[in-house]
Design a protein around this motif. Structure first.
Motif, PDB file in Angstrom:
ATOM      1  N   ILE A  69       0.831  -1.211   0.000  1.00  0.00           N
ATOM      2  CA  ILE A  69       0.000   0.000   0.000  1.00  0.00           C
ATOM      3  C   ILE A  69       0.866   1.262   0.000  1.00  0.00           C
ATOM      4  O   ILE A  69       0.657   2.186  -0.789  1.00  0.00           O
ATOM      5  N   VAL A  70       1.861   1.273   0.894  1.00  0.00           N
ATOM      6  CA  VAL A  70       2.724   2.448   1.004  1.00  0.00           C
ATOM      7  C   VAL A  70       3.491   2.674  -0.301  1.00  0.00           C
ATOM      8  O   VAL A  70       3.562   3.805  -0.819  1.00  0.00           O
ATOM      9  N   ALA A 127       2.722   1.653  -3.319  1.00  0.00           N
ATOM     10  CA  ALA A 127       1.813   2.038  -4.397  1.00  0.00           C
ATOM     11  C   ALA A 127       1.411   3.509  -4.296  1.00  0.00           C
ATOM     12  O   ALA A 127       1.320   4.213  -5.311  1.00  0.00           O
ATOM     13  N   ILE A 128       1.172   3.966  -3.068  1.00  0.00           N
ATOM     14  CA  ILE A 128       0.806   5.371  -2.864  1.00  0.00           C
ATOM     15  C   ILE A 128       1.948   6.296  -3.289  1.00  0.00           C
ATOM     16  O   ILE A 128       1.742   7.300  -4.004  1.00  0.00           O
ATOM     17  N   PHE A 129       3.165   5.959  -2.887  1.00  0.00           N
ATOM     18  CA  PHE A 129       4.311   6.800  -3.249  1.00  0.00           C
ATOM     19  C   PHE A 129       4.574   6.747  -4.749  1.00  0.00           C
ATOM     20  O   PHE A 129       4.975   7.744  -5.353  1.00  0.00           O
ATOM     21  N   LYS A 149       2.365   6.455  -7.027  1.00  0.00           N
ATOM     22  CA  LYS A 149       1.344   7.265  -7.696  1.00  0.00           C
ATOM     23  C   LYS A 149       1.587   8.761  -7.486  1.00  0.00           C
ATOM     24  O   LYS A 149       1.459   9.568  -8.412  1.00  0.00           O
ATOM     25  N   ILE A 150       1.934   9.126  -6.245  1.00  0.00           N
ATOM     26  CA  ILE A 150       2.120  10.553  -5.934  1.00  0.00           C
ATOM     27  C   ILE A 150       3.453  11.073  -6.468  1.00  0.00           C
ATOM     28  O   ILE A 150       3.549  12.205  -6.948  1.00  0.00           O
ATOM     29  N   SER A 170      10.569   2.916  -5.390  1.00  0.00           N
ATOM     30  CA  SER A 170       9.280   2.484  -4.863  1.00  0.00           C
ATOM     31  C   SER A 170       8.756   1.268  -5.610  1.00  0.00           C
ATOM     32  O   SER A 170       8.087   0.395  -5.016  1.00  0.00           O
TER      33      SER A 170
END
Length: 539
Positions: free
Chosen positions: A185-186, A188-190, A192-193, A338
């Motif tokens: 999750i972490v 994937a979030i990084f 994307k951002i 990431s």
């Protein structure tokens, strides 16, 4: 001749499964969830640490941790765990299980957070502070092993005691799985951002400054479940077996368990005084009587846990290297920072979901049916078989078209580790030793296991390196290769089978009957019924 048992202990032994059992499992189990998350999450971020702090500008590949740093980061928590198991195991028999139970949790919470806040931006400063706090994190985790196992065994009834202790330990699998999912999750979030290209496309852009937060967030998150259970851990009463048989306080044992069981229990002060004066309840750990009654048992629990953890931690801490070797994780230069964390976490999550977690819960389901001894022997046997089945035709499994088969075989070794000795080595030491030495002996057994884990964790870093010097990871000397390392682990599993013959079968008996605490006869035996014969093992 078996003597009369204290009413309060008999009530615990025959109690029907009820809410307090599940409460105890949850309270002790969340500690193990945190233990596993904290110990194994580091393997998800070591590649990232290498990229952030050891990448050389202009290098063909992203940086990796130097051998000595990688060994320290991966192994220092295990060293702390070993020390904590010995210290808190001993302390649990001296001060009581409850008094030190909250302390271990506080240490874990504080050091999880401190590890993620490791100071500085220079490699030496960050690695030094990370290793310092992970040692003390391991120290707290170490205390949870003997205390959680002992508390659960002393609260459980004799019919389902194995399943209850196994359920506490099964939270380790859930912690490993949660570590993988949270890392996914972490990452994937990084991704994307802060999207980044592969290292081979743009080395500098593949590692945005924000990537430093990824590993810190993953490491700190381990403190959350521990914080949530701290209040309830402090509310648990001391176990009746410690209060009555060690502190010799019959009145408090009866009062505490009357509240827990919702039934009136009388304080048998005279019987407690008689029982605790018996020779069978007065010998110490370093006495001839202990050696006579439990010497082979302690050798069995320490040796099997030692051998198991060499194999288990070698695979678990460094499975990302095996996945790279078979192509499940692409070469580092083809991924961003990431992206690499995401792919490592995905591989480990799949293994945990398909083999690690199911293995733990198979043990919960069957341990009070087929027994501890049979599960441990079966687990070592199949670990040996599958390890050799992977190792000898390793070149075949490493081909692209055969990789799914490799993963299935590799997953089966994890399944039978957890539906096998990884669970039983935790359970049995909490059942077969006297109450006044139970936590200490479990701590000794667990520390022996962590000694094996240290050998596996440190040794595998070097042993699994390619024999061709040009194909080793940066900074590592040539090793014996993955194939030969797996053959060695197969041999270790086979030796574990042999030492399992020293381990008794506690299924279906009260703790006092197993340990001889309510029996003055030193020749009392523990039957091992799993083979359908009449063999016995002396206590």
């Amino acid at each position: 001749m078996v003597k009369e048992q204290l009413e309060v202990l008999k009530a615990l032994d025959v109690a029907k499964t009820q809410l307090y059992h599940f409460t105890a499992i949850l309270i002790a189990g969340m500690g193990f969830f945190t233990d596993a998350y904290d110990l194994f999450c580091i393997s998800l971020v070591t590649k990232l640490l290498g990229r952030i702090y050891y990448t050389v500008e202009g290098a063909e590949k992203p940086g990796s941790l130097p051998p000595n740093v990688a060994a320290a980061v991966n192994g220092v928590a295990l060293v702390g765990t070993l020390a904590g198991q010995l210290f808190f195991g001993w302390l649990g028999d001296r001060m009581g299980r409850k008094r030190v139970y909250g302390l271990t949790l506080l240490i874990m919470v504080l050091c999880s957070v401190a590890s993620g806040l490791s100071l500085g931006n220079q490699p030496k400063a960050v690695m030094a502070t990370l290793c310092f706090f992970r040692f003390w994190l391991g120290f707290g985790i170490g205390g949870d092993y003997p205390l959680s196992a002992t508390i659960m065994s002393e609260y459980a009834n004799k019919k389902t005691r194995g399943a209850f202790i196994a359920a506490v330990f099964a939270m380790q699998g859930t912690g490993i799985l949660a570590g993988g999912i949270f890392s996914l999750i972490v990452a994937a979030i990084f991704e994307k951002i802060f999207p980044a290209p592969a290292y081979a496309v743009d080395a500098k852009a593949s590692l945005p400054p924000e990537a430093d937060y990824i590993w810190r967030i993953i490491v700190i998150f381990g403190a959350v479940p521990a914080v949530l259970t701290y209040y309830w851990r402090m509310k648990m009463p001391e176990t009746a077996r410690y209060t009555a048989l060690v502190e010799k306080n019959a009145a408090r044992a009866a009062a505490d368990m009357s509240k827990v069981l919702n039934q009136e229990l009388k304080a048998e002060t005279d019987m407690v005084e008689r029982l605790t004066m018996e020779p069978s309840n007065s010998f110490g750990l370093f006495s001839k009587e202990f050696l006579k009654r439990h010497g082979l048992h302690l050798l069995g629990t320490t040796s099997t846990w030692f051998l198991l953890d060499i194999a288990f931690y070698s695979q678990n801490l460094f499975q990302k290297d095996i996945f790279t070797a078979i192509g499940w994780i692409p070469p580092a230069q083809t991924m961003s920072a990431s992206g690499e964390v995401f792919k490592i976490a995905r591989a480990q999550t799949l293994i945990a979901l398909c083999s690690t977690v199911p293995g733990y819960w198979f043990t919960v389901a069957f341990i009070d049916i087929i027994g501890r001894w049979a599960i441990q022997m079966m687990g070592f046997f199949f670990m040996t078989v599958f390890m050799f089945a992977i190792a000898f035709p390793y070149n075949y499994w490493s081909r692209k078209e055969n990789r799914i088969g490799f993963v299935i075989m590799y997953a089966l070794t994890f399944f039978f580790a957890n539906f096998g000795p990884n669970s039983t080595t935790f359970i049995v030491p909490a059942e077969i030793f006297p109450a006044r030495l139970r936590s200490t002996c479990h701590g000794i057994s667990a520390a022996s296991g962590k000694a094996g884990a240290i050998i596996g964790a440190f040794g595998f870093l070097y042993a699994a390196q390619n024999q061709d010097r040009t194909k080793t990871d940066h900074g590592y000397p040539p090793g014996i290769g993955v194939k030969n390392s797996l053959i060695m682990l197969g041999v270790i599993n086979f030796v574990g089978m042999l030492f399992t013959f020293l381990v008794p079968e506690p299924k279906g008996r009260s703790l006092e009957e197993i340990s001889g605490e309510n029996d003055g006869d030193v020749d009392e035996v523990i039957p091992r019924p799993q083979q359908g014969n009449n063999r016995t093992v002396p206590v």
